[in-house]
Design a protein around this motif. Structure first.
Motif, PDB file in Angstrom:
ATOM      1  N   GLY A  96       0.815  -1.213   0.000  1.00 25.93           N
ATOM      2  CA  GLY A  96       0.000   0.000   0.000  1.00 25.93           C
ATOM      3  C   GLY A  96       0.846   1.258   0.000  1.00 25.93           C
ATOM      4  N   VAL A  97       1.859   1.291   0.865  1.00 28.38           N
ATOM      5  CA  VAL A  97       2.754   2.453   0.932  1.00 28.38           C
ATOM      6  C   VAL A  97       3.500   2.626  -0.386  1.00 28.38           C
ATOM      7  N   THR A  98       3.950   1.512  -0.947  1.00 26.73           N
ATOM      8  CA  THR A  98       4.694   1.562  -2.199  1.00 26.73           C
ATOM      9  C   THR A  98       3.842   2.106  -3.340  1.00 26.73           C
ATOM     10  N   LEU A  99       2.632   1.586  -3.487  1.00 33.08           N
ATOM     11  CA  LEU A  99       1.752   2.044  -4.558  1.00 33.08           C
ATOM     12  C   LEU A  99       1.318   3.486  -4.350  1.00 33.08           C
ATOM     13  N   GLU A 100       1.110   3.870  -3.090  1.00 33.18           N
ATOM     14  CA  GLU A 100       0.702   5.253  -2.803  1.00 33.18           C
ATOM     15  C   GLU A 100       1.776   6.239  -3.230  1.00 33.18           C
ATOM     16  N   PHE A 101       3.031   5.822  -3.134  1.00 33.52           N
ATOM     17  CA  PHE A 101       4.111   6.744  -3.459  1.00 33.52           C
ATOM     18  C   PHE A 101       4.197   7.048  -4.949  1.00 33.52           C
ATOM     19  N   VAL A 102       3.471   6.330  -5.785  1.00 33.68           N
ATOM     20  CA  VAL A 102       3.450   6.617  -7.220  1.00 33.68           C
ATOM     21  C   VAL A 102       3.033   8.068  -7.461  1.00 33.68           C
ATOM     22  N   GLY A 103       2.115   8.578  -6.638  1.00 33.10           N
ATOM     23  CA  GLY A 103       1.652   9.962  -6.795  1.00 33.10           C
ATOM     24  C   GLY A 103       2.760  10.979  -6.619  1.00 33.10           C
ATOM     25  N   PRO A 104       3.432  11.012  -5.455  1.00 33.16           N
ATOM     26  CA  PRO A 104       4.548  11.936  -5.273  1.00 33.16           C
ATOM     27  C   PRO A 104       5.682  11.725  -6.265  1.00 33.16           C
ATOM     28  N   LEU A 105       5.939  10.459  -6.656  1.00 37.15           N
ATOM     29  CA  LEU A 105       7.010  10.185  -7.600  1.00 37.15           C
ATOM     30  C   LEU A 105       6.708  10.816  -8.962  1.00 37.15           C
ATOM     31  N   LEU A 106       5.482  10.666  -9.428  1.00 40.98           N
ATOM     32  CA  LEU A 106       5.098  11.288 -10.699  1.00 40.98           C
ATOM     33  C   LEU A 106       5.165  12.805 -10.601  1.00 40.98           C
ATOM     34  N   LEU A 107       4.787  13.341  -9.456  1.00 42.64           N
ATOM     35  CA  LEU A 107       4.876  14.784  -9.241  1.00 42.64           C
ATOM     36  C   LEU A 107       6.324  15.249  -9.354  1.00 42.64           C
ATOM     37  N   ALA A 108       7.238  14.481  -8.759  1.00 41.46           N
ATOM     38  CA  ALA A 108       8.658  14.828  -8.831  1.00 41.46           C
ATOM     39  C   ALA A 108       9.161  14.801 -10.271  1.00 41.46           C
ATOM     40  N   ILE A 109       8.707  13.811 -11.036  1.00 45.27           N
ATOM     41  CA  ILE A 109       9.154  13.681 -12.430  1.00 45.27           C
ATOM     42  C   ILE A 109       8.669  14.855 -13.271  1.00 45.27           C
ATOM     43  N   PHE A 110       7.391  15.202 -13.134  1.00 43.38           N
ATOM     44  CA  PHE A 110       6.823  16.244 -13.980  1.00 43.38           C
ATOM     45  C   PHE A 110       7.233  17.653 -13.571  1.00 43.38           C
ATOM     46  N   SER A 111       7.674  17.837 -12.327  1.00 43.42           N
ATOM     47  CA  SER A 111       8.052  19.180 -11.877  1.00 43.42           C
ATOM     48  C   SER A 111       9.555  19.394 -11.853  1.00 43.42           C
ATOM     49  N   SER A 112      10.340  18.369 -12.210  1.00 45.33           N
ATOM     50  CA  SER A 112      11.793  18.484 -12.172  1.00 45.33           C
ATOM     51  C   SER A 112      12.307  19.368 -13.301  1.00 45.33           C
ATOM     52  N   LYS A 113      13.328  20.180 -12.966  1.00 42.93           N
ATOM     53  CA  LYS A 113      13.933  21.071 -13.955  1.00 42.93           C
ATOM     54  C   LYS A 113      15.438  20.841 -14.108  1.00 42.93           C
ATOM     55  N   LYS A 114      16.024  20.024 -13.214  1.00 43.48           N
ATOM     56  CA  LYS A 114      17.458  19.765 -13.268  1.00 43.48           C
ATOM     57  C   LYS A 114      17.698  18.319 -13.688  1.00 43.48           C
ATOM     58  N   ALA A 115      18.715  18.134 -14.510  1.00 44.58           N
ATOM     59  CA  ALA A 115      19.023  16.783 -14.983  1.00 44.58           C
ATOM     60  C   ALA A 115      19.387  15.853 -13.830  1.00 44.58           C
ATOM     61  N   ILE A 116      20.091  16.379 -12.817  1.00 44.63           N
ATOM     62  CA  ILE A 116      20.535  15.534 -11.717  1.00 44.63           C
ATOM     63  C   ILE A 116      19.365  14.997 -10.897  1.00 44.63           C
ATOM     64  N   ASP A 117      18.240  15.731 -10.891  1.00 46.29           N
ATOM     65  CA  ASP A 117      17.075  15.272 -10.131  1.00 46.29           C
ATOM     66  C   ASP A 117      16.558  13.937 -10.653  1.00 46.29           C
ATOM     67  N   PHE A 118      16.734  13.702 -11.965  1.00 45.93           N
ATOM     68  CA  PHE A 118      16.242  12.456 -12.535  1.00 45.93           C
ATOM     69  C   PHE A 118      17.035  11.256 -12.027  1.00 45.93           C
ATOM     70  N   ILE A 119      18.281  11.472 -11.607  1.00 41.56           N
ATOM     71  CA  ILE A 119      19.073  10.378 -11.032  1.00 41.56           C
ATOM     72  C   ILE A 119      18.427   9.904  -9.741  1.00 41.56           C
ATOM     73  N   TRP A 120      18.050  10.872  -8.882  1.00 41.24           N
ATOM     74  CA  TRP A 120      17.417  10.519  -7.606  1.00 41.24           C
ATOM     75  C   TRP A 120      16.035   9.906  -7.844  1.00 41.24           C
ATOM     76  N   ILE A 121      15.331  10.409  -8.833  1.00 39.29           N
ATOM     77  CA  ILE A 121      14.002   9.875  -9.146  1.00 39.29           C
ATOM     78  C   ILE A 121      14.105   8.420  -9.619  1.00 39.29           C
ATOM     79  N   VAL A 122      15.085   8.155 -10.487  1.00 40.12           N
ATOM     80  CA  VAL A 122      15.261   6.786 -10.991  1.00 40.12           C
ATOM     81  C   VAL A 122      15.642   5.844  -9.851  1.00 40.12           C
ATOM     82  N   LEU A 123      16.550   6.283  -8.980  1.00 42.30           N
ATOM     83  CA  LEU A 123      16.947   5.450  -7.846  1.00 42.30           C
ATOM     84  C   LEU A 123      15.759   5.157  -6.937  1.00 42.30           C
TER      85      LEU A 123
END
Length: 283
Positions: A96-123
């Motif tokens: 449940g916690v894992t699936l719920e985090f899909v929301g914040p994760l997608l938010l991070a992906i769509f609002s990111s402006k720095k290339a390095i942020d995608f490294i943390w998102i992928v991890l």
């Protein structure tokens, strides 16, 4: 005397995560007694009382813009908690916690402006994928969908929390938001019949749950959101699935496999990396 919580944003988020997971252990004990709807109602309702008493917001001084955002913030907060409890009533809490985090994760992906942020998102995404028990048989589809829906409300909570934190004091915003969250979910708790089973012991557990799972973490988070970009906050919150797995190990003696250890390492690195990036961006 009003309560003031002044912590740096990153420690505030980490303390919030720990507090929520301690509260989750209490919630698990309440589920068999009164059910998910009543547990959510008890948690949010008591949190509202605690926070209104602590911060004593002056409702007569709120302007139209503040009312608009605090109501939306409160409704998203209430819906997020109610739907998530309904989800973990049907599926394992780790999933449940894992699936719920899909929301914040997608938010991070769509609002990111720095290339390095995608490294943390992928991890973080790798860690979540490894934690999720995708091979489990007989998963309740309704529970899975509810967890994903809770993730959508979580993303909305992050966005609205960031906006309301700019126009209201953090503690007052959470207190008023909790009031509207209570108005949203209390009918579900009443109609479920679970609140009729309350005893002094269960009320005490509910008060502890309200403090650990709502009053303390949401106050910490609203202050952190005032200083952190939404994408950084979202990635930091990737510790939630890892902390849920750790709590299962501590409280339920569920040993971590090698894959789960790798998952924990991924989300810890992602969270630390996002924190370092955020710090550097302010220098």
């Amino acid at each position: 005397m009003k309560i003031k919580i002044n912590l740096p944003p990153v420690p505030a988020v980490l303390l919030s995560i720990i507090s929520v997971q301690c509260g989750a252990a209490i919630a698990k004990g309440l589920f068999p007694e009164i059910g998910a709807a009543a547990t959510a109602s008890l948690r949010i309702g008591l949190s509202a009382i605690i926070l209104l008493a602590a911060f004593r917001p002056n409702l007569t001084k709120l302007n139209a813009k503040q009312w608009k955002y605090v109501i939306l913030y409160g409704l998203s907060l209430g819906a997020m908690n109610m739907v998530f409890y309904m989800a973990i009533e049907r599926i394992p809490i780790g999933l449940g916690v894992t699936l719920e985090f899909v929301g914040p994760l997608l938010l991070a992906i769509f609002s990111s402006k720095k290339a390095i942020d995608f490294i943390w998102i992928v991890l973080a995404a790798i860690g979540i994928a490894l934690i999720a028990p995708w091979t489990s048989n007989g998963l309740n589809l309704t529970g899975v969908l509810l967890a994903l829906l809770a993730g959508g409300f979580w993303a909305a909570y992050i966005i609205l929390g960031g906006r309301i934190s700019k126009i209201m004091k953090g503690g007052e915003a959470v207190a008023v938001g909790m009031l509207f969250a209570t108005l949203l979910i209390l009918p579900f708790g009443i109609f479920s019949g679970g609140l009729n089973q309350l005893s002094p012991k269960l009320l005490g557990l509910g008060a502890s749950l309200a403090l650990l799972s709502s009053a303390i973490p949401f106050t910490l988070e609203i202050n952190a959101l005032k200083q952190l970009p939404a994408r950084t906050f979202s990635i930091l919150m990737s510790l939630e699935p890892a902390m849920a797995a750790l709590a299962a190990f501590v409280f339920l003696q569920e040993y971590l496999s090698l894959t789960e250890c790798i998952a924990v390492a991924c989300v810890v690195i992602a969270s630390a990396g996002s924190a370092i990036t955020a710090k550097r961006s302010k220098v």
